[in-house]
Design a protein around this motif. Structure first.
Motif, PDB file in Angstrom:
ATOM      1  N   GLN A  79       0.827  -1.211   0.000  1.00  0.00           N
ATOM      2  CA  GLN A  79       0.000   0.000   0.000  1.00  0.00           C
ATOM      3  C   GLN A  79       0.861   1.260   0.000  1.00  0.00           C
ATOM      4  OE1 GLN A  79      -2.173  -1.400   3.491  1.00  0.00           O
ATOM      5  NE2 GLN A  79      -4.094  -1.030   2.437  1.00  0.00           N
ATOM      6  N   LEU A  80       1.914   1.249   0.813  1.00  0.00           N
ATOM      7  CA  LEU A  80       2.784   2.421   0.874  1.00  0.00           C
ATOM      8  C   LEU A  80       3.511   2.619  -0.447  1.00  0.00           C
ATOM      9  CD1 LEU A  80       4.083   4.746   2.424  1.00  0.00           C
ATOM     10  CD2 LEU A  80       5.808   3.134   3.244  1.00  0.00           C
ATOM     11  N   ALA A  81       4.060   1.556  -1.012  1.00  0.00           N
ATOM     12  CA  ALA A  81       4.784   1.671  -2.273  1.00  0.00           C
ATOM     13  C   ALA A  81       3.864   2.174  -3.380  1.00  0.00           C
ATOM     14  CB  ALA A  81       5.386   0.315  -2.646  1.00  0.00           C
ATOM     15  N   ALA A  82       2.630   1.670  -3.410  1.00  0.00           N
ATOM     16  CA  ALA A  82       1.677   2.120  -4.419  1.00  0.00           C
ATOM     17  C   ALA A  82       1.370   3.601  -4.245  1.00  0.00           C
ATOM     18  CB  ALA A  82       0.397   1.291  -4.316  1.00  0.00           C
ATOM     19  N   LYS A  83       1.204   4.026  -2.999  1.00  0.00           N
ATOM     20  CA  LYS A  83       0.902   5.431  -2.725  1.00  0.00           C
ATOM     21  C   LYS A  83       2.082   6.325  -3.102  1.00  0.00           C
ATOM     22  CE  LYS A  83      -1.799   8.653  -1.008  1.00  0.00           C
ATOM     23  NZ  LYS A  83      -3.127   8.964  -1.575  1.00  0.00           N
ATOM     24  N   LEU A  84       3.299   5.881  -2.806  1.00  0.00           N
ATOM     25  CA  LEU A  84       4.487   6.644  -3.197  1.00  0.00           C
ATOM     26  C   LEU A  84       4.526   6.809  -4.711  1.00  0.00           C
ATOM     27  CD1 LEU A  84       7.205   4.990  -0.894  1.00  0.00           C
ATOM     28  CD2 LEU A  84       6.292   7.309  -0.665  1.00  0.00           C
ATOM     29  N   ASP A  85       4.280   5.708  -5.416  1.00  0.00           N
ATOM     30  CA  ASP A  85       4.336   5.741  -6.879  1.00  0.00           C
ATOM     31  C   ASP A  85       3.253   6.672  -7.434  1.00  0.00           C
ATOM     32  OD1 ASP A  85       5.764   4.588  -9.150  1.00  0.00           O
ATOM     33  OD2 ASP A  85       3.834   3.742  -9.710  1.00  0.00           O
ATOM     34  N   GLN A  86       2.055   6.600  -6.855  1.00  0.00           N
ATOM     35  CA  GLN A  86       0.962   7.469  -7.307  1.00  0.00           C
ATOM     36  C   GLN A  86       1.255   8.935  -7.018  1.00  0.00           C
ATOM     37  OE1 GLN A  86      -2.214   5.658  -5.100  1.00  0.00           O
ATOM     38  NE2 GLN A  86      -2.574   4.032  -6.592  1.00  0.00           N
ATOM     39  N   SER A  87       2.150   9.190  -6.057  1.00  0.00           N
ATOM     40  CA  SER A  87       2.518  10.563  -5.690  1.00  0.00           C
ATOM     41  C   SER A  87       3.793  11.018  -6.388  1.00  0.00           C
ATOM     42  CB  SER A  87       2.699  10.660  -4.167  1.00  0.00           C
ATOM     43  OG  SER A  87       1.518  10.289  -3.495  1.00  0.00           O
ATOM     44  N   SER A  88       4.202  10.274  -7.414  1.00  0.00           N
ATOM     45  CA  SER A  88       5.387  10.600  -8.226  1.00  0.00           C
ATOM     46  C   SER A  88       6.670  10.549  -7.417  1.00  0.00           C
ATOM     47  CB  SER A  88       5.219  11.985  -8.877  1.00  0.00           C
ATOM     48  OG  SER A  88       4.064  12.007  -9.695  1.00  0.00           O
ATOM     49  N   ILE A  89       6.709   9.683  -6.420  1.00  0.00           N
ATOM     50  CA  ILE A  89       7.952   9.411  -5.679  1.00  0.00           C
ATOM     51  C   ILE A  89       8.429   8.034  -6.133  1.00  0.00           C
ATOM     52  CG2 ILE A  89       9.009   9.153  -3.404  1.00  0.00           C
ATOM     53  CD1 ILE A  89       6.676  10.842  -2.293  1.00  0.00           C
ATOM     54  N   GLY A  90       9.342   8.020  -7.089  1.00  0.00           N
ATOM     55  CA  GLY A  90       9.711   6.762  -7.724  1.00  0.00           C
ATOM     56  C   GLY A  90      11.006   6.145  -7.259  1.00  0.00           C
ATOM     57  N   ASN A  91      11.843   6.930  -6.576  1.00  0.00           N
ATOM     58  CA  ASN A  91      13.159   6.418  -6.177  1.00  0.00           C
ATOM     59  C   ASN A  91      13.048   5.709  -4.828  1.00  0.00           C
ATOM     60  OD1 ASN A  91      15.909   5.907  -5.996  1.00  0.00           O
ATOM     61  ND2 ASN A  91      16.364   7.938  -5.159  1.00  0.00           N
ATOM     62  N   PHE A  92      12.401   4.547  -4.849  1.00  0.00           N
ATOM     63  CA  PHE A  92      12.260   3.778  -3.620  1.00  0.00           C
ATOM     64  C   PHE A  92      12.575   2.314  -3.890  1.00  0.00           C
ATOM     65  CE2 PHE A  92       7.953   3.736  -5.456  1.00  0.00           C
ATOM     66  CZ  PHE A  92       7.663   2.383  -5.450  1.00  0.00           C
ATOM     67  N   GLN A 148       0.531 -10.919  -4.906  1.00  0.00           N
ATOM     68  CA  GLN A 148       1.437 -11.028  -6.051  1.00  0.00           C
ATOM     69  C   GLN A 148       0.903 -10.213  -7.229  1.00  0.00           C
ATOM     70  OE1 GLN A 148       1.171 -15.383  -5.974  1.00  0.00           O
ATOM     71  NE2 GLN A 148       3.391 -15.473  -5.696  1.00  0.00           N
ATOM     72  N   LYS A 149      -0.406 -10.265  -7.421  1.00  0.00           N
ATOM     73  CA  LYS A 149      -1.030  -9.487  -8.499  1.00  0.00           C
ATOM     74  C   LYS A 149      -0.787  -7.993  -8.291  1.00  0.00           C
ATOM     75  CE  LYS A 149      -5.595  -8.481 -10.519  1.00  0.00           C
ATOM     76  NZ  LYS A 149      -5.262  -8.845 -11.921  1.00  0.00           N
ATOM     77  N   LEU A 150      -0.912  -7.540  -7.029  1.00  0.00           N
ATOM     78  CA  LEU A 150      -0.654  -6.127  -6.736  1.00  0.00           C
ATOM     79  C   LEU A 150       0.809  -5.778  -7.008  1.00  0.00           C
ATOM     80  CD1 LEU A 150      -2.685  -5.612  -3.425  1.00  0.00           C
ATOM     81  CD2 LEU A 150      -3.285  -4.836  -5.724  1.00  0.00           C
ATOM     82  N   GLY A 151       1.714  -6.699  -6.688  1.00  0.00           N
ATOM     83  CA  GLY A 151       3.126  -6.472  -6.978  1.00  0.00           C
ATOM     84  C   GLY A 151       3.363  -6.240  -8.458  1.00  0.00           C
ATOM     85  N   ARG A 152       2.654  -7.000  -9.281  1.00  0.00           N
ATOM     86  CA  ARG A 152       2.773  -6.824 -10.738  1.00  0.00           C
ATOM     87  C   ARG A 152       2.049  -5.560 -11.191  1.00  0.00           C
ATOM     88  NH1 ARG A 152       1.702 -12.381 -10.236  1.00  0.00           N
ATOM     89  NH2 ARG A 152      -0.491 -12.054 -10.750  1.00  0.00           N
ATOM     90  N   HIS A 153       0.861  -5.329 -10.648  1.00  0.00           N
ATOM     91  CA  HIS A 153       0.049  -4.187 -11.064  1.00  0.00           C
ATOM     92  C   HIS A 153       0.775  -2.858 -10.837  1.00  0.00           C
ATOM     93  CE1 HIS A 153      -3.754  -2.009 -11.784  1.00  0.00           C
ATOM     94  NE2 HIS A 153      -3.399  -1.224 -10.776  1.00  0.00           N
ATOM     95  N   PHE A 154       1.492  -2.760  -9.719  1.00  0.00           N
ATOM     96  CA  PHE A 154       2.195  -1.519  -9.383  1.00  0.00           C
ATOM     97  C   PHE A 154       3.688  -1.578  -9.734  1.00  0.00           C
ATOM     98  CE2 PHE A 154      -1.463  -1.379  -6.365  1.00  0.00           C
ATOM     99  CZ  PHE A 154      -2.042  -0.203  -6.835  1.00  0.00           C
ATOM    100  N   ASN A 155       4.076  -2.575 -10.506  1.00  0.00           N
ATOM    101  CA  ASN A 155       5.468  -2.712 -10.981  1.00  0.00           C
ATOM    102  C   ASN A 155       6.461  -2.698  -9.817  1.00  0.00           C
ATOM    103  OD1 ASN A 155       4.703  -2.660 -13.799  1.00  0.00           O
ATOM    104  ND2 ASN A 155       4.388  -0.454 -13.564  1.00  0.00           N
ATOM    105  N   LEU A 156       6.183  -3.497  -8.798  1.00  0.00           N
ATOM    106  CA  LEU A 156       7.021  -3.497  -7.606  1.00  0.00           C
ATOM    107  C   LEU A 156       8.080  -4.596  -7.601  1.00  0.00           C
ATOM    108  CD1 LEU A 156       4.301  -2.804  -4.869  1.00  0.00           C
ATOM    109  CD2 LEU A 156       5.731  -1.163  -6.116  1.00  0.00           C
TER     110      LEU A 156
END
Length: 601
Positions: A79-92, A148-156
Motif C-alpha cells: 500500500q505504501l509503495a503504491a501510494k508513493l508511486d501514485q505521488s510521483s515518488i519513484g526512487n524507492f 502477487q497481483k498487486l506487486g505486478r500491477h504496481f510494478n514493484l
C-alpha cells in the motif's frame, strides 16, 4: 443477585456470570506473562525457516542512494509503495526476508486458511485492479495470489529485494541519510525509511520443557510442512491417513486447521488452554452481478462504515456478518437506555449485559454440534468478546463430535513434551506429528520482533529507548530518529480490518514524505513536547481500558494477564476510537502546519 433481561430472550445473572469469568481467567493466569513463551532464536531458529522457497540465489550486493526504503512487503508495504508511486515518488526500494509479496499471507499458508474479515473490505485496491474475490471470506491462497497481483500491477517486483534481511540501520547526521545494511551485503543510503515488522509473521513457541526432544515431525502453523502432511493450503492432507496428530493452541488459526486435520488424519488430539468463542461464519461465493453493480467509490465507503460500526457508531453499514451483528448488539443496548442512564457507567453496564448475552448465544451453539457433554463444556468460552479476536467458523465445532478427534484441557499447562508425545497431568498422549498453533511474537519488544536495531542521533539505540515500550508521536514518529517512520500496531488508531489501518498510515506518511521532497526538507523529526503529550494521551486511553483488560482471560491484548507490561507494541497502547484518530489526521494534513514535527531545510 442481579438478573437482567437482555432483549434477546436471554436472562443474565450478572453476579454468577462475572464469577465464572473470573474463575476461568484465574485458571489460565501465569506470573510469567508473555515470558512463558519461547521464541525462534538459537536452537529454536529452525522453527522460523522458510519452507516455501529454496535457498536464495547469489546476487551482487546493491549500493544505492534512495529517497525511500520500505522495509516489509506485506499488504502495508504494498500500500505504501503504491501510494508513493501514485505521488510521483519513484526512487524507492522494498526489502523483505520473505521470497515474495504477502507478509502475513506469505508466511501463513496452513490448510483451511481464510480471512476473518469480508474480502470486499479486506483486499485493497479492488476498484483499481478490477479484481473480483471468489468468496465473501476468501482463502489464504487467493489473498497471497492477490498480493502477487498487486506487486505486478504496481510494478514493484523490479523494485524489491526479496530473501534479504535488514541487519542494521544507522543515522548519518552529516549526510542526513540512514545507512542500511543487509544479509546480502547491500549498503543502502536512504533519505527516508519506513518499517513495519509485521503482525502475524514471526512464530512464538510454547515454553514447554522438552519441545526439542519430540522425535516425530513438529512445526509451527506459520511454517507448514506440506512435505510431511501432503496437500496444500486448500486441504487434501493425504499423507496423514495413518498419523496421530497433536495440535497445541485453539485460537483463530486452529479454527481453520482442525477441520482439515480431522478430515485427513487417523487421530487428532487438540490441546486447549482457552476455548475460542465460535460464531457463525456464513461464507458464500461472491455474487458477480452484485459486485459489478457497485457504484464508483463503493469500497472506500464500505470500509469506512464498517470501521465506524466497529467503533460503536450507529451508521448505515452494508456489512452484515458476525462482527457487524455483535457491534449492533452493543450499539442497540445503549440506544434503548432511558436518558437518566446515559452516563459512562450506565453505558458500560448496558454493553456488558449485551456482551454476556451474545456469548451465551455463542456457547449455546456448541450444544448444537457436540453431543459429548464433557467436550461441549470445554469448548464454551467464558470471557468478554473483545478480550480475544473473536472466531467465526461453520466447520470447527462439528468435528469434535467425531470419535477420532480428542480434546485435552491444558488450562493448567502441559507437563512436558517427550520423544513420543505430550504429557498432561501425568498422562502421555502418543503422537507422530505435533503442530504448534501458538501464535506470533507480539509480546516482546519492537527490536526483538523486527530482528534488527536502529541507531539514531547521538548513537541512541531504538532498543534502549523502547526497552519498556514504544514512545512515539502519533505512532509513526519517535524523537531522535529523524526521517524514520514506524507502521503497524504503533500507538495509532486500531482497526479490526487491518489493511484500513495500514492504508491510513500509508496516506499520512506519503503526505509527509512528499512535502519534504518537494520542499527540500533535510530532516523531519518530532519534538519531545509532542511526543510527551502523545504518551499522556495514549496512557490515559490505556488506563481507561485497564479494568476491562484486567478482567480478560490471558491473551495478546492484555500481555497474558500482565496488563502493566508495556514492552510490546500492543502493550504500549493504541488510540480508540480510530474513526476519531483518522479524522484528526485528516485535519492535521489540511492545516498544513505539521504540528508536533520539526522540519529542517
Amino acid at each position: 443477585m442481579s438478573k437482567e433481561q437482555t432483549g434477546h430472550d436471554t436472562q443474565i445473572d450478572l453476579d454468577v456470570i462475572r464469577e465464572r469469568y473470573e474463575a476461568e481467567r484465574k485458571k489460565r493466569l501465569k506470573p510469567s506473562g508473555t515470558d512463558q513463551y519461547t521464541f525462534t532464536d538459537g536452537k529454536f531458529a529452525k522453527f522460523a525457516d522458510d519452507p516455501y522457497a529454496p535457498e536464495p540465489q547469489p546476487r551482487n550486493a546493491r549500493r544505492e542512494d534512495l529517497d525511500v526504503l520500505v522495509i516489509g512487503t506485506g499488504i502495508g508495504g504494498i500500500q505504501l509503495a503504491a501510494k508513493l508511486d501514485q505521488s510521483s515518488i519513484g526512487n524507492f526500494l522494498l526489502v523483505d526476508i520473505a521470497a515474495d509479496f504477502g507478509g502475513t499471507w506469505y508466511w501463513n499458508r496452513y490448510p483451511g486458511l481464510r480471512c476473518d474479515v469480508e474480502s470486499y473490505i479486506y483486499l485493497p485496491f479492488l476498484e483499481e485492479t478490477g479484481y473480483v474475490p471468489t468468496e465473501r471470506y476468501t482463502r489464504g491462497s487467493e489473498i497471497f495470489a492477490y498480493c502477487q497481483k498487486l506487486g505486478r500491477h504496481f510494478n514493484l517486483y523490479e523494485r524489491t529485494l526479496f530473501q534479504t534481511k535488514v541487519t542494521g540501520i544507522t543515522w548519518n547526521e552529516d549526510d542526513a541519510r540512514w545507512m542500511v545494511t543487509t544479509s546480502r551485503g547491500d549498503e543502502l543510503r536512504a533519505r527516508f525509511v519506513t518499517t513495519q515488522s509485521g503482525i502475524f509473521g514471526k512464530p512464538q513457541l510454547p515454553g514447554i520443557p522438552g519441545i526439542e526432544d519430540f522425535a516425530g515431525c513438529t512445526f509451527h502453523s506459520a511454517r507448514w510442512r506440506y512435505d510431511y502432511t501432503g496437500g496444500g493450503s486448500d486441504g487434501g492432507l493425504d499423507k496423514l491417513a495413518d498419523k496421530r496428530v497433536g495440535i497445541v493452541g485453539t485460537g483463530t488459526t486452529a479454527l481453520q486447521v482442525v477441520p482439515e486435520l480431522a478430515a485427513a488424519a487417523q487421530e487428532v488430539t487438540v490441546f486447549q488452554r482457552t476455548p475460542t468463542a465460535v460464531g457463525v461464519r456464513d461464507n458464500s461465493p461472491t455474487d458477480i452481478e452484485w459486485f459489478k453493480s457497485q457504484p464508483a467509490g463503493w469500497q472506500a465507503r464500505r470500509i469506512k462504515t464498517f470501521n465506524a460500526l466497529s467503533m460503536g457508531e450507529n451508521v448505515d453499514c452494508p456489512v452484515d456478518d458476525g462482527w457487524a451483528r455483535f457491534f449492533r448488539r452493543l450499539i442497540g443496548s445503549v440506544a434503548t437506555l432511558p436518558p437518566e442512564e446515559l452516563s459512562p457507567e450506565g453505558i458500560a453496564r448496558a454493553q456488558e449485559i449485551a456482551d454476556f448475552a451474545y456469548n451465551a448465544d455463542v456457547r449455546a451453539r456448541v450444544d448444537e454440534f457436540v453431543r459429548d457433554p464433557q467436550k461441549a463444556d470445554l469448548l464454551k468460552a467464558y470471557y468478554r468478546t473483545m478480550c480475544k479476536r473473536p472466531g467465526f467458523s461453520d466447520h470447527y465445532l462439528p468435528v469434535f463430535d467425531l470419535d477420532h478427534v480428542k480434546l485435552v484441557d491444558v488450562s493448567g499447562g502441559i507437563d512436558r513434551i517427550t520423544a513420543d508425545g505430550v504429557v498432561v497431568n501425568g498422562v502421555e498422549h502418543k503422537l507422530d506429528c505435533l503442530i504448534l498453533c501458538t501464535g506470533f511474537e507480539l509480546g516482546t519488544t519492537w527490536a526483538h520482533q523486527a530482528g534488527y536495531d536502529v541507531i539514531g542521533r547521538d548513537a541512541t539505540k531504538l532498543s534502549d529507548k523502547w526497552s519498556q515500550g514504544l514512545i512515539t508521536y502519533h505512532g509513526l514518529f519517535s524523537q531522535g530518529f529523524p526521517n524514520m517512520f514506524f507502521m503497524g500496531l504503533t500507538q495509532t488508531g486500531i482497526t479490526i480490518n487491518v489493511p484500513q489501518m495500514l492504508q491510513e498510515q500509508a496516506d499520512h506518511l506519503t503526505f509527509v514524505i512528499k512535502h519534504c521532497i518537494d520542499n527540500n526538507i533535510r530532516t523531519v523529526d518530532t519534538t519531545s513536547e509532542a511526543e510527551d503529550s502523545w504518551q499522556q494521551t495514549i496512557g490515559a486511553i490505556t488506563e481507561a481500558r485497564r479494568p476491562f483488560l484486567e478482567a480478560c482471560t490471558p491473551g495478546y491484548y492484555n500481555a497474558e494477564g500482565n496488563v502493566g507490561d508495556r514492552r510490546s507494541a500492543i502493550g504500549s497502547g493504541w488510540y480508540l476510537p480510530s474513526t476519531q484518530f483518522f479524522e484528526m489526521w485528516s485535519q492535521w494534513r489540511s492545516a498544513g502546519a505539521f504540528e508536533g514535527l520539526v522540519l529542517e531545510k
